[in-house]
Design a protein around this motif. Structure first.
Motif, PDB file in Angstrom:
ATOM      1  N   SER A  99      -6.706   1.827 -12.464  1.00  0.00           N
ATOM      2  CA  SER A  99      -6.566   3.134 -12.106  1.00  0.00           C
ATOM      3  C   SER A  99      -7.375   3.170 -10.764  1.00  0.00           C
ATOM      4  O   SER A  99      -7.036   4.176  -9.813  1.00  0.00           O
ATOM      5  CB  SER A  99      -7.287   4.196 -12.918  1.00  0.00           C
ATOM      6  OG  SER A  99      -8.775   3.954 -13.234  1.00  0.00           O
ATOM      7  N   ARG A 100      -8.110   2.105 -10.438  1.00  0.00           N
ATOM      8  CA  ARG A 100      -8.700   2.132  -9.015  1.00  0.00           C
ATOM      9  C   ARG A 100      -7.945   1.411  -7.594  1.00  0.00           C
ATOM     10  O   ARG A 100      -8.147   1.765  -6.259  1.00  0.00           O
ATOM     11  CB  ARG A 100      -9.838   1.451  -9.227  1.00  0.00           C
ATOM     12  CG  ARG A 100     -10.955   2.087  -9.970  1.00  0.00           C
ATOM     13  CD  ARG A 100     -12.161   1.482 -10.076  1.00  0.00           C
ATOM     14  NE  ARG A 100     -13.014   2.261 -11.357  1.00  0.00           N
ATOM     15  CZ  ARG A 100     -14.328   1.868 -11.379  1.00  0.00           C
ATOM     16  NH1 ARG A 100     -14.875   0.926 -10.697  1.00  0.00           N
ATOM     17  NH2 ARG A 100     -15.000   2.255 -12.489  1.00  0.00           N
ATOM     18  N   ALA A 123      -4.941   2.055  -6.484  1.00  0.00           N
ATOM     19  CA  ALA A 123      -4.416   3.322  -5.204  1.00  0.00           C
ATOM     20  C   ALA A 123      -5.334   3.508  -4.525  1.00  0.00           C
ATOM     21  O   ALA A 123      -5.174   3.710  -3.475  1.00  0.00           O
ATOM     22  CB  ALA A 123      -3.878   4.266  -6.104  1.00  0.00           C
ATOM     23  N   TYR A 124      -6.721   3.652  -5.068  1.00  0.00           N
ATOM     24  CA  TYR A 124      -7.913   4.057  -3.987  1.00  0.00           C
ATOM     25  C   TYR A 124      -8.455   2.929  -3.078  1.00  0.00           C
ATOM     26  O   TYR A 124      -8.759   3.087  -1.914  1.00  0.00           O
ATOM     27  CB  TYR A 124      -8.912   4.768  -4.857  1.00  0.00           C
ATOM     28  CG  TYR A 124      -8.593   5.754  -5.621  1.00  0.00           C
ATOM     29  CD1 TYR A 124      -8.537   6.995  -5.171  1.00  0.00           C
ATOM     30  CD2 TYR A 124      -8.443   5.733  -6.898  1.00  0.00           C
ATOM     31  CE1 TYR A 124      -8.128   8.220  -5.883  1.00  0.00           C
ATOM     32  CE2 TYR A 124      -8.019   6.804  -7.625  1.00  0.00           C
ATOM     33  CZ  TYR A 124      -7.840   7.964  -7.073  1.00  0.00           C
ATOM     34  OH  TYR A 124      -7.521   9.281  -7.832  1.00  0.00           O
ATOM     35  N   TRP A 125      -8.361   1.537  -3.666  1.00  0.00           N
ATOM     36  CA  TRP A 125      -8.854   0.530  -2.931  1.00  0.00           C
ATOM     37  C   TRP A 125      -7.757   0.210  -1.822  1.00  0.00           C
ATOM     38  O   TRP A 125      -8.187  -0.442  -0.878  1.00  0.00           O
ATOM     39  CB  TRP A 125      -9.003  -0.797  -3.913  1.00  0.00           C
ATOM     40  CG  TRP A 125     -10.152  -0.340  -4.779  1.00  0.00           C
ATOM     41  CD1 TRP A 125     -10.930   0.440  -4.475  1.00  0.00           C
ATOM     42  CD2 TRP A 125     -10.514  -1.206  -5.909  1.00  0.00           C
ATOM     43  NE1 TRP A 125     -12.151   0.369  -5.602  1.00  0.00           N
ATOM     44  CE2 TRP A 125     -11.758  -0.616  -6.367  1.00  0.00           C
ATOM     45  CE3 TRP A 125      -9.999  -2.103  -6.893  1.00  0.00           C
ATOM     46  CZ2 TRP A 125     -12.454  -1.056  -7.346  1.00  0.00           C
ATOM     47  CZ3 TRP A 125     -10.382  -2.609  -7.932  1.00  0.00           C
ATOM     48  CH2 TRP A 125     -11.713  -1.985  -8.329  1.00  0.00           C
ATOM     49  N   THR A 166      -7.905  -6.935  -3.903  1.00  0.00           N
ATOM     50  CA  THR A 166      -7.852  -5.512  -3.446  1.00  0.00           C
ATOM     51  C   THR A 166      -9.053  -4.872  -3.210  1.00  0.00           C
ATOM     52  O   THR A 166      -9.084  -4.307  -2.216  1.00  0.00           O
ATOM     53  CB  THR A 166      -6.811  -4.659  -4.315  1.00  0.00           C
ATOM     54  OG1 THR A 166      -5.596  -5.388  -4.418  1.00  0.00           O
ATOM     55  CG2 THR A 166      -6.469  -3.418  -3.639  1.00  0.00           C
ATOM     56  N   ARG A 167     -10.023  -5.135  -3.956  1.00  0.00           N
ATOM     57  CA  ARG A 167     -11.465  -4.734  -3.928  1.00  0.00           C
ATOM     58  C   ARG A 167     -12.159  -5.289  -3.188  1.00  0.00           C
ATOM     59  O   ARG A 167     -13.038  -4.962  -2.083  1.00  0.00           O
ATOM     60  CB  ARG A 167     -11.964  -4.716  -5.289  1.00  0.00           C
ATOM     61  CG  ARG A 167     -13.555  -3.981  -5.105  1.00  0.00           C
ATOM     62  CD  ARG A 167     -13.423  -2.739  -4.873  1.00  0.00           C
ATOM     63  NE  ARG A 167     -14.990  -2.288  -4.856  1.00  0.00           N
ATOM     64  CZ  ARG A 167     -15.731  -2.460  -3.644  1.00  0.00           C
ATOM     65  NH1 ARG A 167     -15.420  -3.085  -2.637  1.00  0.00           N
ATOM     66  NH2 ARG A 167     -17.059  -2.153  -3.667  1.00  0.00           N
ATOM     67  N   GLU A 212       0.912  -1.146  -0.004  1.00  0.00           N
ATOM     68  CA  GLU A 212       0.011   0.013   0.104  1.00  0.00           C
ATOM     69  C   GLU A 212       0.811   1.375  -0.041  1.00  0.00           C
ATOM     70  O   GLU A 212       0.698   1.976  -0.868  1.00  0.00           O
ATOM     71  CB  GLU A 212      -0.762   0.155   1.293  1.00  0.00           C
ATOM     72  CG  GLU A 212      -1.823   1.280   1.458  1.00  0.00           C
ATOM     73  CD  GLU A 212      -2.648   1.208   2.663  1.00  0.00           C
ATOM     74  OE1 GLU A 212      -3.142   2.344   2.932  1.00  0.00           O
ATOM     75  OE2 GLU A 212      -2.555   0.404   3.463  1.00  0.00           O
ATOM     76  N   TYR A 250      -9.738  -1.690 -14.245  1.00  0.00           N
ATOM     77  CA  TYR A 250      -9.557  -1.466 -12.635  1.00  0.00           C
ATOM     78  C   TYR A 250      -8.196  -1.065 -12.389  1.00  0.00           C
ATOM     79  O   TYR A 250      -7.994  -0.707 -10.938  1.00  0.00           O
ATOM     80  CB  TYR A 250     -10.215  -2.620 -11.783  1.00  0.00           C
ATOM     81  CG  TYR A 250     -11.542  -3.113 -12.100  1.00  0.00           C
ATOM     82  CD1 TYR A 250     -12.712  -2.228 -11.794  1.00  0.00           C
ATOM     83  CD2 TYR A 250     -11.737  -4.150 -12.708  1.00  0.00           C
ATOM     84  CE1 TYR A 250     -13.886  -2.731 -12.199  1.00  0.00           C
ATOM     85  CE2 TYR A 250     -12.956  -4.753 -12.842  1.00  0.00           C
ATOM     86  CZ  TYR A 250     -14.068  -3.849 -12.641  1.00  0.00           C
ATOM     87  OH  TYR A 250     -15.333  -4.454 -13.141  1.00  0.00           O
ATOM     88  N   LYS A 270       1.368   4.022  -3.170  1.00  0.00           N
ATOM     89  CA  LYS A 270       0.701   5.519  -3.000  1.00  0.00           C
ATOM     90  C   LYS A 270       1.929   6.422  -3.151  1.00  0.00           C
ATOM     91  O   LYS A 270       1.653   7.758  -3.635  1.00  0.00           O
ATOM     92  CB  LYS A 270       0.053   5.443  -1.354  1.00  0.00           C
ATOM     93  CG  LYS A 270      -1.302   4.852  -1.565  1.00  0.00           C
ATOM     94  CD  LYS A 270      -2.052   5.003  -0.193  1.00  0.00           C
ATOM     95  CE  LYS A 270      -3.509   4.566  -0.196  1.00  0.00           C
ATOM     96  NZ  LYS A 270      -4.211   4.715   1.025  1.00  0.00           N
TER      97      LYS A 270
END
Length: 277
Positions: free
Chosen positions: A271-272, A274-276, A181-182, A108, A269, A112
């Motif tokens: 691009s997502r 980093a948010y997940w 991750t999701r 993580e 997915y 980030k």
């Protein structure tokens, strides 16, 4: 005056998915360093260092080979190389799945803070598994020197087989890594399924002609397990055994389907992540 049409983002396109894979591959210095650092960190301050990989796998394989060879009445000279190779290739498969499923959640901070393609972390996992495999294959070389199994020119098929292993490790890491991750339950479910698959795959037991004659058509149920075919195309050539072409066909079909799934997941997915995390 007609306003200009809004720009359409291409973040969810196959072009960006391929670009991520390509950029990550070009960042080889980064993932080569990270993968080797992972190995050194794991065995930091130990006496043997990364050689513990070889020792641990060797002791386990020899113990299981001697135990089950005696229980099943197999010749140790033939059964021990069979079990050792099975465990070596199974460890590659198992670790690629399990470590690939948590590759993004366990990195993580790096994801980030480091502006790098997410495929860098995928290649890092696969490179780490290749390092572990290189340590473990030494055990088989020792067995070859001691027992001298019949190795023929068909052993060269090992190289395209391991290349297929690498391709499959990449798509498995992408698919399970992003989905886990999701949905964090997927990694737990994956660990359970992989443990069950170990006992359903002929690694420490054999499906020979004698068993096939006794069990009949039920023995064919083993062939419904795709991991059986992965083990066959790698272990068979190194043991001097003939590997039927349909094993290769099934593995290549799984590779094509898996790579297509990985590209689809990466496109939608990437691009997502980093948010997940």
């Amino acid at each position: 005056m007609i306003p200009p049409a809004p720009e359409v983002s291409d973040s969810r396109t196959f072009r960006r998915a391929f670009a991520d894979l390509q950029d990550g591959l070009y960042s080889s210095e980064l993932w080569l360093h990270l993968g080797w650092t992972d190995i050194k960190q794991r065995y930091r301050r130990s006496l043997l260092g990364p050689l513990w990989i070889t020792v641990a796998t060797g002791v386990t394989a020899i113990a299981m080979g001697l135990l089950y060879g005696t229980l099943f009445g197999f010749s140790i000279k033939e059964f021990l190389p069979y079990v050792i190779l099975g465990l070596i290739f199974w460890n590659f498969i198992q670790n690629s799945i399990l470590e690939g499923a948590v590759v993004f959640s366990t990195n993580e901070g790096l994801i980030k803070q480091l502006p790098a393609p997410i495929s860098v972390h995928v290649y890092r996992v696969v490179w780490r598994q290749l390092i572990i495999f290189a340590h473990n294959i030494v055990i088989f070389l020792v067995v070859v020197a001691v027992f001298r199994p019949p190795i023929t020119w068909s052993a060269l098929l090992f190289f395209p087989a391991i290349a297929l292993f690498v391709l499959n490790a990449i798509w498995v890491t992408i698919v399970f890594g992003i989905l886990s991750t999701r949905f964090r339950d997927i990694s737990q479910l994956t660990a359970t399924v992989v443990q069950l698959a170990f006992f359903m795959t002929p690694i420490i037991w054999r499906l020979g002609p004698e068993v096939g004659n006794k069990v009949g058509s039920r023995a064919r149920l083993v062939e419904l397990n795709p991991l059986y075919h992965y083990i066959e195309i790698t272990r068979g050539p190194l043991l001097g055994e003939h590997v039927a072409f349909y094993h290769w066909g099934i593995v290549m079909a799984c590779t094509v389907v898996g790579c297509a799934a990985a590209l689809l997941v990466l496109r939608n997915y990437r691009s997502r992540v980093a948010y997940w995390v």
